[in-house]
Enzyme design. Structure first.
Site, PDB file in Angstrom:
ATOM      1  N   ASP A  24      -6.237  -4.601   1.495  1.00  8.83           N
ATOM      2  CA  ASP A  24      -7.321  -3.755   0.999  1.00  8.83           C
ATOM      3  C   ASP A  24      -8.013  -2.922   2.088  1.00  8.83           C
ATOM      4  O   ASP A  24      -9.132  -2.469   1.890  1.00  8.83           O
ATOM      5  CB  ASP A  24      -8.363  -4.604   0.263  1.00  8.83           C
ATOM      6  CG  ASP A  24      -9.088  -5.567   1.194  1.00  8.83           C
ATOM      7  OD1 ASP A  24      -8.720  -5.650   2.368  1.00  8.83           O
ATOM      8  OD2 ASP A  24     -10.017  -6.243   0.729  1.00  8.83           O
ATOM      9  N   GLU A  25      -7.374  -2.734   3.201  1.00  5.32           N
ATOM     10  CA  GLU A  25      -8.012  -2.017   4.311  1.00  5.32           C
ATOM     11  C   GLU A  25      -7.021  -1.190   5.101  1.00  5.32           C
ATOM     12  O   GLU A  25      -5.908  -1.652   5.359  1.00  5.32           O
ATOM     13  CB  GLU A  25      -8.609  -3.023   5.289  1.00  5.32           C
ATOM     14  CG  GLU A  25     -10.102  -3.160   5.219  1.00  5.32           C
ATOM     15  CD  GLU A  25     -10.602  -4.011   6.375  1.00  5.32           C
ATOM     16  OE1 GLU A  25     -11.046  -5.131   6.094  1.00  5.32           O
ATOM     17  OE2 GLU A  25     -10.528  -3.571   7.529  1.00  5.32           O
ATOM     18  N   ASP A  79     -12.023   0.635   3.061  1.00  9.76           N
ATOM     19  CA  ASP A  79     -12.011  -0.736   2.570  1.00  9.76           C
ATOM     20  C   ASP A  79     -12.152  -0.676   1.036  1.00  9.76           C
ATOM     21  O   ASP A  79     -13.097  -0.082   0.534  1.00  9.76           O
ATOM     22  CB  ASP A  79     -13.238  -1.410   3.187  1.00  9.76           C
ATOM     23  CG  ASP A  79     -13.245  -2.906   2.986  1.00  9.76           C
ATOM     24  OD1 ASP A  79     -13.690  -3.592   3.909  1.00  9.76           O
ATOM     25  OD2 ASP A  79     -12.846  -3.361   1.904  1.00  9.76           O
TER      26      ASP A  79
END
Length: 363
Positions: free
Chosen positions: A109-110, A9
């Site tokens: 973002d992950e 993350d």
DNA sequence: CGACGTGTAAC
DNA sequence: CCTTTTACACGTCG
């Protein structure tokens, strides 16, 4: 075979990138916002950095609230720049790809990485790989990330929540029960507000309570599928594979300058959104068969009307269908007005390998 | 079964 | 005075 899965993350991603390219705002609370354009401060917080979080400013919060919380403080409000963040994200995802046998980007973002083979089944080795990834991301892109490592995607995600930002948490199979048991059910990934409340009503407060609750009783309340899912969550079981999924749907929503029930007015906005969707669809090389009108009223109630039509690759070519959906909607739902409108396309088909469609589909 | 609409969840 | 995007499950209807 036992797997070792990693969830990575990127920490306060939007805010971190803004700090990187604007050295003058470093050390201040930074709040990246989606401005709706209705009034000066209407809109919501997309991401805040950790200094802003200390002021209680969180993603999802109305900008006006964030301003209240920030009153008198030296804070920075910025509008989102999705294109820029997306470009950086693509580069970082490429780094992740170097370390995983299987890879799944779940958002900008992950990402999940399956490192079962790469690590030779060793959690120590998986941890070493994680450190290497963190270092490379910091070196090459200047941002920190948080890693969770576990025996499946769910546990990797839960592990990652433990220690942020710049964290690294490993949960070995033997440690799963101790890790989960005391947690409030609402903290389990996939259990949101509604479900947590319902569980509370049954006297189920923690993952341990949930794990030992009779399955038939759960099924009675939630249905077979969801009951099974809940129990598995509570036990830390998750057999879903790490795999990149094809996009099923694309959509675009916008807030109207003021509430309206005027079809022509609304159609103007919808055609802009269509043009935007067209661009994205071209890039992906997809066509669609179902078009959906999305409406959100003054009370923020969302409703949809959809129609399946002949395959098209340009959503603007379906604007007549959209208008029909809208007129029908305005007729049978005699509304005070629509606040936000949007359009979605689904039932997608992917045409031949469009060249280099960005990292998502290189796997 | 496919199409359609809603609810839940997450980012 | 409240954003945006996506996924998926489930109920219902014909």
């Amino acid at each position: 075979m036992a797997r070792i899965i990693m969830l990575i993350d990127l920490d306060a991603f939007y805010a971190s990138l803004e700090e990187l390219r604007r050295p003058e705002i470093r050390g201040k609370p930074v709040i990246v916002c989606v401005y709706s354009g209705r009034t000066e401060d209407s809109g919501a917080v997309a991401t805040s950095n950790y200094l802003a979080r200390e002021l209680g400013i969180r993603a999802g919060m109305p900008i006006a609230f964030a301003k209240m919380a920030a009153k008198g403080k030296d804070v920075v409000f910025l509008p989102v720049d999705k294109e820029y963040y997306g470009a950086v994200s693509d580069r970082i995802m490429d780094i992740f790809g170097d370390y995983a046998e299987r890879f799944q980007q779940v958002s900008i973002d992950e990402a999940y990485l399956d490192v079962s083979e790469r690590s030779g089944g060793s959690y120590e080795e998986a941890e070493r790989i994680a450190r290497e990834i963190k270092e490379r991301v910091r070196e090459e892109e200047g941002v920190s990330c948080t890693v969770g490592i576990g025996p499946n995607k769910f546990m990797a995600k839960m592990a990652s929540k433990k220690n942020k930002p710049d964290g690294l948490t490993v949960v070995r199979p033997d440690d799963v029960p101790a890790f989960l048991n005391g947690l409030p059910v609402g903290k389990l990934h996939g259990i949101g507000e509604k479900t947590a409340e319902e569980l509370m009503g049954l006297g189920i407060k923690t993952a341990g309570d949930l794990a030992s609750f009779s399955l038939p009783s759960l099924e009675e309340r939630f249905g077979k599928n969801k009951a099974k899912l809940l129990r598995e969550r509570a036990l830390g079981i998750d057999d879903s594979p790490v795999e990149q999924k094809e996009r099923q749907q694309l959509s675009r929503i916008a807030t109207l300058k003021e509430d309206s029930s005027d079809a022509d007015e609304i159609m103007k906005r919808l055609s802009e959104l269509c043009a935007d969707l067209r661009k994205r669809m071209e890039k992906l090389g997809v066509s669609f068969r179902t078009v959906t009108l999305i409406t959100i009223d003054a009370h923020l109630k969302m409703q949809t009307r959809s129609e399946t039509i002949q395959e098209k690759d340009d959503p603007c070519a379906a604007l007549d269908n959209v208008r029909a959906l809208l007129v029908g909607f305005l007729k049978d739902e005699n509304h005070k007005g629509i606040r936000r409108v949007g359009i979605a396309v689904s039932n997608l088909s992917y045409k031949e390998k469009k060249k280099e469609q960005k990292t998502l589909f290189d796997y």
